[in-house]
Write a protein that holds these residues in place. Structure first.
Motif, short mmCIF file in Angstrom:
data_model
loop_
_atom_site.label_atom_id
_atom_site.label_comp_id
_atom_site.label_asym_id
_atom_site.label_seq_id
_atom_site.Cartn_x
_atom_site.Cartn_y
_atom_site.Cartn_z
N GLN A 65 0.82 -1.21 0.00
CA GLN A 65 0.00 0.00 0.00
C GLN A 65 0.86 1.26 0.00
O GLN A 65 0.53 2.25 -0.66
CB GLN A 65 -0.96 0.01 1.20
N ILE A 66 1.98 1.22 0.73
CA ILE A 66 2.91 2.36 0.73
C ILE A 66 3.45 2.56 -0.69
O ILE A 66 3.56 3.69 -1.18
CB ILE A 66 4.03 2.16 1.75
N SER A 67 3.77 1.48 -1.36
CA SER A 67 4.25 1.56 -2.73
C SER A 67 3.21 2.19 -3.65
O SER A 67 3.53 3.01 -4.52
CB SER A 67 4.63 0.17 -3.23
N ALA A 68 1.95 1.83 -3.46
CA ALA A 68 0.86 2.40 -4.26
C ALA A 68 0.73 3.90 -4.01
O ALA A 68 0.51 4.68 -4.95
CB ALA A 68 -0.46 1.69 -3.95
N VAL A 69 0.88 4.32 -2.75
CA VAL A 69 0.80 5.74 -2.41
C VAL A 69 1.95 6.50 -3.08
O VAL A 69 1.74 7.56 -3.67
CB VAL A 69 0.83 5.96 -0.88
N LYS A 70 3.15 5.94 -2.99
CA LYS A 70 4.31 6.59 -3.61
C LYS A 70 4.11 6.73 -5.12
O LYS A 70 4.42 7.76 -5.71
CB LYS A 70 5.58 5.81 -3.30
N SER A 71 3.59 5.69 -5.74
CA SER A 71 3.35 5.72 -7.18
C SER A 71 2.31 6.79 -7.53
O SER A 71 2.46 7.52 -8.52
CB SER A 71 2.88 4.35 -7.65
N ALA A 72 1.27 6.87 -6.73
CA ALA A 72 0.23 7.88 -6.98
C ALA A 72 0.79 9.29 -6.81
O ALA A 72 0.48 10.19 -7.61
CB ALA A 72 -0.95 7.64 -6.03
N LEU A 73 1.61 9.50 -5.80
CA LEU A 73 2.24 10.81 -5.61
C LEU A 73 3.18 11.14 -6.77
O LEU A 73 3.23 12.29 -7.23
CB LEU A 73 3.01 10.86 -4.29
N ASP A 74 3.91 10.15 -7.25
CA ASP A 74 4.78 10.36 -8.40
C ASP A 74 3.97 10.79 -9.62
O ASP A 74 4.41 11.63 -10.41
CB ASP A 74 5.57 9.09 -8.74
N GLY A 75 2.79 10.22 -9.78
CA GLY A 75 1.92 10.61 -10.89
C GLY A 75 1.49 12.06 -10.80
O GLY A 75 1.49 12.79 -11.80
N VAL A 76 1.13 12.50 -9.61
CA VAL A 76 0.75 13.91 -9.41
C VAL A 76 1.96 14.81 -9.66
O VAL A 76 1.85 15.83 -10.34
CB VAL A 76 0.18 14.14 -7.99
N ALA A 77 3.11 14.42 -9.15
CA ALA A 77 4.31 15.22 -9.34
C ALA A 77 4.66 15.33 -10.82
O ALA A 77 5.02 16.41 -11.30
CB ALA A 77 5.48 14.61 -8.56
N THR A 78 4.53 14.24 -11.56
CA THR A 78 4.82 14.25 -12.98
C THR A 78 3.87 15.18 -13.73
O THR A 78 4.28 15.92 -14.63
CB THR A 78 4.74 12.83 -13.56
#
Length: 114
Positions: A65-78
């Motif tokens: 779940q932490i990995s999913a959160v990090k991926s989602a934040l990376d998407g927003v940052a991108t």
């Protein structure tokens, strides 16, 4: 939680890039509603991770779940980075060569990839 695949669209450009005489710069995000919705979903995911820890869930499940959160934040940052490059940086390059804006962009990218 799985993330939804996103449809590809043309990169957005910021509506305004202005500094009000201080180091406080402001940009009107072109897709503010979509960004805020994504961030609220991420906020919910983080709450879910907190609940998992409080409920003594299996470590691997929490890490996923932490990995999913990090991926989602990376998407927003991108998304925000793309808007910045296609708006603020492009405008600076067209107006005055953009050396300062390009250096700022590179500093941000370096910090993001750490």
């Amino acid at each position: 939680m799985a993330t939804q695949p996103r449809a590809t669209t043309a990169p957005a450009k910021c509506n305004t890039c202005e500094s009000e005489g201080t180091s406080d710069k402001r940009v009107q995000q072109p897709h503010k509603k979509a960004l805020t919705n994504r961030l609220r979903r991420i906020e919910g995911q983080v709450g879910g991770v907190l609940n998992m820890v409080e409920q003594d869930r299996y470590c691997v499940d929490i890490l996923m779940q932490i990995s999913a959160v990090k991926s989602a934040l990376d998407g927003v940052a991108t998304e925000i980075l793309s808007t910045h490059a296609n708006g603020c940086v492009r405008k600076a390059v067209q107006e005055d060569g953009g050396e300062e804006a390009i250096e700022e962009l590179l500093r941000v990218v370096r910090r993001m990839i750490r």
